[in-house]
Design a protein around this motif. Structure first.
Motif, PDB file in Angstrom:
ATOM      1  N   LEU A 148       0.809  -1.211   0.000  1.00 33.29           N
ATOM      2  CA  LEU A 148       0.000   0.000   0.000  1.00 33.29           C
ATOM      3  C   LEU A 148       0.848   1.270   0.000  1.00 33.29           C
ATOM      4  O   LEU A 148       1.853   1.346   0.719  1.00 33.29           O
ATOM      5  CB  LEU A 148      -0.917   0.015   1.223  1.00 33.29           C
ATOM      6  CG  LEU A 148      -1.990  -1.082   1.282  1.00 33.29           C
ATOM      7  CD1 LEU A 148      -2.541  -1.202   2.698  1.00 33.29           C
ATOM      8  CD2 LEU A 148      -3.101  -0.790   0.292  1.00 33.29           C
ATOM      9  N   ASP A 149       0.410   2.251  -0.763  1.00 31.25           N
ATOM     10  CA  ASP A 149       1.064   3.556  -0.750  1.00 31.25           C
ATOM     11  C   ASP A 149       0.877   4.218   0.600  1.00 31.25           C
ATOM     12  O   ASP A 149       1.764   4.901   1.116  1.00 31.25           O
ATOM     13  CB  ASP A 149       0.483   4.428  -1.865  1.00 31.25           C
ATOM     14  CG  ASP A 149       1.080   5.813  -1.885  1.00 31.25           C
ATOM     15  OD1 ASP A 149       0.365   6.766  -1.522  1.00 31.25           O
ATOM     16  OD2 ASP A 149       2.265   5.943  -2.248  1.00 31.25           O
ATOM     17  N   HIS A 150      -0.298   4.015   1.194  1.00 29.73           N
ATOM     18  CA  HIS A 150      -0.582   4.459   2.562  1.00 29.73           C
ATOM     19  C   HIS A 150      -1.756   3.644   3.072  1.00 29.73           C
ATOM     20  O   HIS A 150      -2.498   3.051   2.296  1.00 29.73           O
ATOM     21  CB  HIS A 150      -0.894   5.957   2.614  1.00 29.73           C
ATOM     22  CG  HIS A 150      -2.128   6.349   1.848  1.00 29.73           C
ATOM     23  ND1 HIS A 150      -2.097   6.664   0.493  1.00 29.73           N
ATOM     24  CD2 HIS A 150      -3.425   6.460   2.224  1.00 29.73           C
ATOM     25  CE1 HIS A 150      -3.314   6.959   0.082  1.00 29.73           C
ATOM     26  NE2 HIS A 150      -4.152   6.836   1.110  1.00 29.73           N
ATOM     27  N   GLU A 151      -1.924   3.607   4.382  1.00 28.05           N
ATOM     28  CA  GLU A 151      -3.018   2.829   4.946  1.00 28.05           C
ATOM     29  C   GLU A 151      -4.354   3.509   4.673  1.00 28.05           C
ATOM     30  O   GLU A 151      -4.511   4.703   4.920  1.00 28.05           O
ATOM     31  CB  GLU A 151      -2.838   2.630   6.449  1.00 28.05           C
ATOM     32  CG  GLU A 151      -1.743   1.652   6.786  1.00 28.05           C
ATOM     33  CD  GLU A 151      -1.842   1.145   8.218  1.00 28.05           C
ATOM     34  OE1 GLU A 151      -2.773   1.566   8.950  1.00 28.05           O
ATOM     35  OE2 GLU A 151      -0.988   0.332   8.588  1.00 28.05           O
ATOM     36  N   PRO A 152      -5.320   2.755   4.182  1.00 28.65           N
ATOM     37  CA  PRO A 152      -6.625   3.351   3.900  1.00 28.65           C
ATOM     38  C   PRO A 152      -7.403   3.662   5.171  1.00 28.65           C
ATOM     39  O   PRO A 152      -7.314   2.944   6.167  1.00 28.65           O
ATOM     40  CB  PRO A 152      -7.329   2.259   3.084  1.00 28.65           C
ATOM     41  CG  PRO A 152      -6.711   0.978   3.565  1.00 28.65           C
ATOM     42  CD  PRO A 152      -5.268   1.318   3.831  1.00 28.65           C
ATOM     43  N   THR A 153      -8.164   4.738   5.140  1.00 29.82           N
ATOM     44  CA  THR A 153      -9.111   5.040   6.202  1.00 29.82           C
ATOM     45  C   THR A 153     -10.367   4.204   5.973  1.00 29.82           C
ATOM     46  O   THR A 153     -10.537   3.579   4.918  1.00 29.82           O
ATOM     47  CB  THR A 153      -9.492   6.525   6.178  1.00 29.82           C
ATOM     48  OG1 THR A 153     -10.185   6.802   4.939  1.00 29.82           O
ATOM     49  CG2 THR A 153      -8.258   7.408   6.278  1.00 29.82           C
ATOM     50  N   PHE A 154     -11.272   4.238   6.939  1.00 29.29           N
ATOM     51  CA  PHE A 154     -12.543   3.549   6.741  1.00 29.29           C
ATOM     52  C   PHE A 154     -13.271   4.113   5.534  1.00 29.29           C
ATOM     53  O   PHE A 154     -13.864   3.363   4.751  1.00 29.29           O
ATOM     54  CB  PHE A 154     -13.423   3.660   7.984  1.00 29.29           C
ATOM     55  CG  PHE A 154     -14.865   3.299   7.713  1.00 29.29           C
ATOM     56  CD1 PHE A 154     -15.211   2.010   7.343  1.00 29.29           C
ATOM     57  CD2 PHE A 154     -15.867   4.269   7.793  1.00 29.29           C
ATOM     58  CE1 PHE A 154     -16.532   1.679   7.063  1.00 29.29           C
ATOM     59  CE2 PHE A 154     -17.182   3.943   7.517  1.00 29.29           C
ATOM     60  CZ  PHE A 154     -17.514   2.648   7.155  1.00 29.29           C
ATOM     61  N   GLU A 155     -13.233   5.416   5.368  1.00 37.10           N
ATOM     62  CA  GLU A 155     -13.912   6.029   4.228  1.00 37.10           C
ATOM     63  C   GLU A 155     -13.310   5.561   2.906  1.00 37.10           C
ATOM     64  O   GLU A 155     -14.028   5.374   1.922  1.00 37.10           O
ATOM     65  CB  GLU A 155     -13.855   7.554   4.332  1.00 37.10           C
ATOM     66  CG  GLU A 155     -14.662   8.124   5.497  1.00 37.10           C
ATOM     67  CD  GLU A 155     -16.151   7.764   5.413  1.00 37.10           C
ATOM     68  OE1 GLU A 155     -16.673   7.632   4.287  1.00 37.10           O
ATOM     69  OE2 GLU A 155     -16.781   7.608   6.474  1.00 37.10           O
ATOM     70  N   ASP A 156     -12.001   5.353   2.880  1.00 34.03           N
ATOM     71  CA  ASP A 156     -11.345   4.819   1.681  1.00 34.03           C
ATOM     72  C   ASP A 156     -11.855   3.416   1.364  1.00 34.03           C
ATOM     73  O   ASP A 156     -12.157   3.094   0.215  1.00 34.03           O
ATOM     74  CB  ASP A 156      -9.830   4.755   1.873  1.00 34.03           C
ATOM     75  CG  ASP A 156      -9.166   6.117   1.948  1.00 34.03           C
ATOM     76  OD1 ASP A 156      -9.701   7.066   1.348  1.00 34.03           O
ATOM     77  OD2 ASP A 156      -8.112   6.216   2.609  1.00 34.03           O
ATOM     78  N   VAL A 157     -11.931   2.594   2.399  1.00 31.75           N
ATOM     79  CA  VAL A 157     -12.376   1.207   2.207  1.00 31.75           C
ATOM     80  C   VAL A 157     -13.839   1.169   1.791  1.00 31.75           C
ATOM     81  O   VAL A 157     -14.223   0.435   0.871  1.00 31.75           O
ATOM     82  CB  VAL A 157     -12.162   0.375   3.490  1.00 31.75           C
ATOM     83  CG1 VAL A 157     -12.606  -1.070   3.264  1.00 31.75           C
ATOM     84  CG2 VAL A 157     -10.705   0.408   3.933  1.00 31.75           C
ATOM     85  N   LYS A 158     -14.649   1.977   2.445  1.00 32.21           N
ATOM     86  CA  LYS A 158     -16.072   2.038   2.112  1.00 32.21           C
ATOM     87  C   LYS A 158     -16.269   2.464   0.659  1.00 32.21           C
ATOM     88  O   LYS A 158     -17.075   1.867  -0.075  1.00 32.21           O
ATOM     89  CB  LYS A 158     -16.791   3.015   3.047  1.00 32.21           C
ATOM     90  CG  LYS A 158     -18.275   3.169   2.770  1.00 32.21           C
ATOM     91  CD  LYS A 158     -18.909   4.164   3.743  1.00 32.21           C
ATOM     92  CE  LYS A 158     -20.368   4.397   3.431  1.00 32.21           C
ATOM     93  NZ  LYS A 158     -20.977   5.384   4.363  1.00 32.21           N
ATOM     94  N   ALA A 159     -15.531   3.477   0.237  1.00 31.09           N
ATOM     95  CA  ALA A 159     -15.644   3.949  -1.144  1.00 31.09           C
ATOM     96  C   ALA A 159     -15.251   2.857  -2.131  1.00 31.09           C
ATOM     97  O   ALA A 159     -15.890   2.686  -3.176  1.00 31.09           O
ATOM     98  CB  ALA A 159     -14.773   5.187  -1.339  1.00 31.09           C
ATOM     99  N   ALA A 160     -14.211   2.104  -1.800  1.00 33.90           N
ATOM    100  CA  ALA A 160     -13.781   1.006  -2.673  1.00 33.90           C
ATOM    101  C   ALA A 160     -14.846  -0.084  -2.733  1.00 33.90           C
ATOM    102  O   ALA A 160     -15.151  -0.617  -3.807  1.00 33.90           O
ATOM    103  CB  ALA A 160     -12.455   0.432  -2.172  1.00 33.90           C
ATOM    104  N   LEU A 161     -15.443  -0.414  -1.602  1.00 36.75           N
ATOM    105  CA  LEU A 161     -16.489  -1.437  -1.562  1.00 36.75           C
ATOM    106  C   LEU A 161     -17.709  -1.032  -2.385  1.00 36.75           C
ATOM    107  O   LEU A 161     -18.345  -1.870  -3.031  1.00 36.75           O
ATOM    108  CB  LEU A 161     -16.895  -1.719  -0.117  1.00 36.75           C
ATOM    109  CG  LEU A 161     -15.897  -2.504   0.729  1.00 36.75           C
ATOM    110  CD1 LEU A 161     -16.296  -2.467   2.202  1.00 36.75           C
ATOM    111  CD2 LEU A 161     -15.798  -3.958   0.254  1.00 36.75           C
ATOM    112  N   LEU A 162     -18.030   0.246  -2.352  1.00 35.38           N
ATOM    113  CA  LEU A 162     -19.213   0.727  -3.066  1.00 35.38           C
ATOM    114  C   LEU A 162     -19.055   0.690  -4.582  1.00 35.38           C
ATOM    115  O   LEU A 162     -20.029   0.866  -5.311  1.00 35.38           O
ATOM    116  CB  LEU A 162     -19.559   2.148  -2.604  1.00 35.38           C
ATOM    117  CG  LEU A 162     -20.136   2.240  -1.182  1.00 35.38           C
ATOM    118  CD1 LEU A 162     -20.319   3.689  -0.770  1.00 35.38           C
ATOM    119  CD2 LEU A 162     -21.454   1.480  -1.074  1.00 35.38           C
ATOM    120  N   THR A 163     -17.830   0.442  -5.046  1.00 35.09           N
ATOM    121  CA  THR A 163     -17.627   0.294  -6.494  1.00 35.09           C
ATOM    122  C   THR A 163     -17.876  -1.142  -6.947  1.00 35.09           C
ATOM    123  O   THR A 163     -17.835  -1.430  -8.147  1.00 35.09           O
ATOM    124  CB  THR A 163     -16.190   0.686  -6.895  1.00 35.09           C
ATOM    125  OG1 THR A 163     -15.248  -0.265  -6.353  1.00 35.09           O
ATOM    126  CG2 THR A 163     -15.843   2.086  -6.416  1.00 35.09           C
TER     127      THR A 163
END
Length: 202
Positions: free
Chosen positions: A46-61
């Protein structure tokens, strides 16, 4: 080493969630030491650790109903990012009725300096824990954890998790220990009330 932001990656019919590259162990057989692009054509570093919002956004795709399970597993120990893990599991449970699994080295209590098992209740349906050996000395040699008494703490974690998590399995990697040790691992798992599985390295 190529670093990207591949938070999600499919394996068979499951969707795996890569939260962190941090890990308290340096296993001699760990694939990330030799094959950083394993499981996917893209890097799981990972370039950086994802936040919850990052993970949620990825899941929503993704079409979440198209997967049979969701698995916290990547190039790190998921419980190193416990807060994001718990929030993500809760989100998944709120939007689809699919099982959620945690693949872990079982050292989450030591990592977080507290009992993390209660925070997983109702969110994690299955836990797979890397036992690696029934013998603490062999475990220390192969796993190289940064914590003292890691082997005993890992077994305690498995035993306690089995009291509230529907399915708990401890695993060893084929070719890394003897058949005799595998049998001892099987008996250990029977004693503490969890399943045992011998898995391939890849």
């Amino acid at each position: 080493m190529k670093k990207e932001m591949n938070i999600l990656y499919p394996v068979h019919t499951g969707l795996y969630i890569n939260l962190t590259n941090r890990c308290p162990c340096a296993c001699t057989f760990c694939i990330r030491q030799k094959e950083p692009d394993f499981y996917t054509k893209d890097s799981l570093w990972l370039d950086h650790e994802p936040t919850f919002e990052d993970v949620k956004a990825a899941l929503l795709t993704k079409d979440l109903d198209s997967f049979t399970e969701f698995v916290f597993c990547g190039f790190g120990e998921p419980t190193e990012a416990l807060d994001v893990l718990v929030k993500t599991a809760a989100f998944i449970k709120s939007v689809c009725n699919k099982p959620v699994r945690l693949n872990t080295n079982g050292l989450g209590n030591l990592v977080n300096k507290k009992d993390i098992i209660p925070s997983l209740k109702g969110l994690i349906d299955a836990i797979s824990i890397s036992l690696n050996s029934s013998n603490p000395e062999i475990y220390e040699k192969n796993v190289r954890p940064k914590f003292k008494n890691a082997h005993a703490e890992m077994i305690f974690f498995a035993e306690e998790a089995a009291k509230i998590i529907p399915s708990v399995t401890m695993t060893t990697v084929s070719t890394t220990i003897t058949k005799d040790d595998e049998e001892k691992c099987r008996k250990l798992c029977e004693k503490i009330g969890v399943k045992y599985r011998i898995r391939d390295l890849v």
